[in-house]
Design an enzyme around this catalytic site. Structure first.
Site, PDB file in Angstrom:
ATOM      1  N   GLY A 104       0.820  -1.226   0.149  1.00  0.00           N
ATOM      2  CA  GLY A 104       0.025  -0.157   0.052  1.00  0.00           C
ATOM      3  C   GLY A 104       0.859   1.219  -0.035  1.00  0.00           C
ATOM      4  N   THR A 105       2.274   0.937   0.254  1.00  0.00           N
ATOM      5  CA  THR A 105       2.886   2.254   0.366  1.00  0.00           C
ATOM      6  C   THR A 105       3.260   2.728  -0.962  1.00  0.00           C
ATOM      7  OG1 THR A 105       4.171   0.970   1.915  1.00  0.00           O
ATOM      8  CG2 THR A 105       5.577   2.917   1.214  1.00  0.00           C
ATOM      9  N   THR A 106       3.062   4.125  -1.024  1.00  0.00           N
ATOM     10  CA  THR A 106       3.200   4.796  -2.409  1.00  0.00           C
ATOM     11  C   THR A 106       4.568   5.331  -2.540  1.00  0.00           C
ATOM     12  OG1 THR A 106       2.523   6.967  -1.034  1.00  0.00           O
ATOM     13  CG2 THR A 106       0.850   5.665  -2.229  1.00  0.00           C
ATOM     14  N   PRO A 128      -2.036   2.124  -4.949  1.00  0.00           N
ATOM     15  CA  PRO A 128      -1.788   3.256  -4.379  1.00  0.00           C
ATOM     16  C   PRO A 128      -3.044   3.528  -3.495  1.00  0.00           C
ATOM     17  CG  PRO A 128      -2.305   3.948  -6.748  1.00  0.00           C
ATOM     18  CD  PRO A 128      -2.201   2.474  -6.468  1.00  0.00           C
ATOM     19  N   MET A 130      -6.435   1.584  -1.347  1.00  0.00           N
ATOM     20  CA  MET A 130      -7.258   0.595  -1.104  1.00  0.00           C
ATOM     21  C   MET A 130      -8.694   0.796  -0.621  1.00  0.00           C
ATOM     22  SD  MET A 130      -4.727  -1.728  -0.917  1.00  0.00           S
ATOM     23  CE  MET A 130      -2.877  -1.547  -1.228  1.00  0.00           C
ATOM     24  N   HIS A 163      -3.176  16.423   1.908  1.00  0.00           N
ATOM     25  CA  HIS A 163      -2.836  15.231   3.008  1.00  0.00           C
ATOM     26  C   HIS A 163      -2.412  15.683   4.314  1.00  0.00           C
ATOM     27  CE1 HIS A 163      -3.411  12.573  -0.400  1.00  0.00           C
ATOM     28  NE2 HIS A 163      -3.595  11.725   0.228  1.00  0.00           N
ATOM     29  N   LYS A 167       2.873  13.952   5.266  1.00  0.00           N
ATOM     30  CA  LYS A 167       2.838  12.757   4.011  1.00  0.00           C
ATOM     31  C   LYS A 167       4.182  13.164   3.431  1.00  0.00           C
ATOM     32  CE  LYS A 167       0.600  11.251   0.129  1.00  0.00           C
ATOM     33  NZ  LYS A 167       1.078   9.818   0.534  1.00  0.00           N
ATOM     34  N   GLY A 172      -0.033   8.874  -4.519  1.00  0.00           N
ATOM     35  CA  GLY A 172       0.112   8.002  -5.494  1.00  0.00           C
ATOM     36  C   GLY A 172      -1.223   7.949  -6.143  1.00  0.00           C
TER      37      GLY A 172
END
Ligand SMILES: NC(=O)C1=CN([C@@H]2O[C@H](COP(=O)(O)OP(=O)(O)OC[C@H]3O[C@@H](n4cnc5c(N)ncnc54)[C@H](OP(=O)(O)O)[C@@H]3O)[C@@H](O)[C@H]2O)C=CC1
Ligand SMILES: O=C(O)C1=N[C@H](C(=O)O)C[C@H](O)C1
Length: 292
Positions: A104-106, A128, A130, A163, A167, A172
């Protein structure tokens, strides 16, 4: 289902949220060990489960434990929500140790990420975003681009994302959605250089004011969610400025990604169990194949 999840990226914000979602899910347990960042080793407790954290220099010890504790294929899936700088090294580690993973990491080098994963033969879901509803929008825009590519020719694309100020990278999701929208404007060669046009809002005063004067188009962020939100606005504007289309998704908090990440891990464990031919998936695959 008898699945353990190794939550890499504890004690980060998403790591905690997903670990809790995993503990809540029937048939899923949280593995008592995981990868963390440098200087973050030790133990963390999530909803009564203690997890021993392994720093990057201790990764091999963690791999050994994983193989010992979960020898059966598909009984352990790693979920990675770490840092853009960790994406490629972690993917190499999953591949080398044949550990199925949800990335899930961008950020990081995305081409290298897909390349290394495919070459290793490891099962993986890489995406990018979920959140099921955002994934559905992504799939719909891709379909629209493939059916009606160029229908917005001459339109200008503008993208603003806001965000939490911690961040590290440009969203992503914003990059992926922009790539689909660029196909509608007949600019299919949208590249990494074009991502620089995405406007990032990280300043809390601007967020409260809805992007402020420099980032018009972003919705105001409720104060309670300054520490965890993802607001995206995409606009397509005709050359004469008379027509504008906007697509907007504003998420407060993180729970929607957490549930989707556990769904992806369960999906992947089933694919491993079935010895599926396809090994690398995205969340559109998970949605379409009935994983969520
Ligand atoms: N796909 C999706 O749906 C979503 C993706 N994300 C992405 O997830 C990632 C993490 O976000 P978030 O939880 O908010 O970030 P946080 O900074 O809160 O958490 C990241 C955690 O990973 C740790 N870490 C850093 N390097 C490594 C490493 N090499 N190995 C293991 N752990 C490491 C950090 O430790 P330290 O503090 O020491 O650096 C920290 O504990 C981002 O890339 C974000 O874009 C976020 C939400 C949804
Ligand atoms: O870092 C976040 O928070 C998020 N990251 C993902 C991204 O970069 O697109 C998904 C979502 O926007 C939340």
């Amino acid at each position: 289902m008898n699945l353990a999840i190794m939550m890499n990226g504890l004690p980060g914000a998403m790591g905690r949220e997903i670990a809790s979602a995993a503990i809540r899910r029937e048939g899923v347990t949280l593995a008592p060990f995981a990868l963390t960042g440098a200087g973050m080793g030790g133990e963390v407790e999530v909803d009564g489960v203690t997890v021993r954290l392994y720093e990057p220099s201790e990764k091999e010890e963690c791999a050994r434990l994983a193989k010992e504790a979960y020898p059966e294929a598909g009984s352990l899936v790693c979920i990675d929500f770490t840092h853009p700088t960790a994406v490629n090294g972690n993917a190499e580690w999953y591949g080398a140790n044949r550990l199925p993973f949800v990335m899930g990491t961008t950020g990081g080098d995305r081409d290298a990420l897909f390349g290394v994963t495919r070459e290793s033969g490891t099962y993986a879901v890489i995406a990018p975003n979920m959140a099921k509803q955002i994934v559905a929008l992504q799939a719909a825009l891709e379909q629209m681009a493939s059916d009606f590519g160029g229908s917005f020719e001459g339109y200008a694309l503008s993208v603003v994302e806001s965000h939490q100020s911690t961040k590290a990278d440009t969203s992503g999701t914003a990059k992926a959605v922009s790539t689909s929208l660029a196909k509608l404007t007949n600019e299919p060669d949208f590249t990494a250089d074009d991502y620089a046009q995405i406007q990032r809002v990280r300043d809390t005063d601007e967020q409260l004011a809805g992007g402020g004067s420099s980032h018009r188009g972003c919705s105001p962020v409720p104060e309670a969610f300054l520490g965890g939100h993802a607001f995206h606005t995409y606009a397509l504007t005709s050359a004469d400025g008379n027509v504008e289309f906007q697509f907007r998704h504003n998420v407060c908090g993180r729970s929607t990604y957490a549930e989707g990440s556990v769904d992806a891990a369960v999906f992947l464990a089933k694919r491993v169990g079935a010895a599926a031919e396809q090994r690398v998936y995205d969340m559109v695959d998970v949605l379409k194949m009935g994983g969520i």
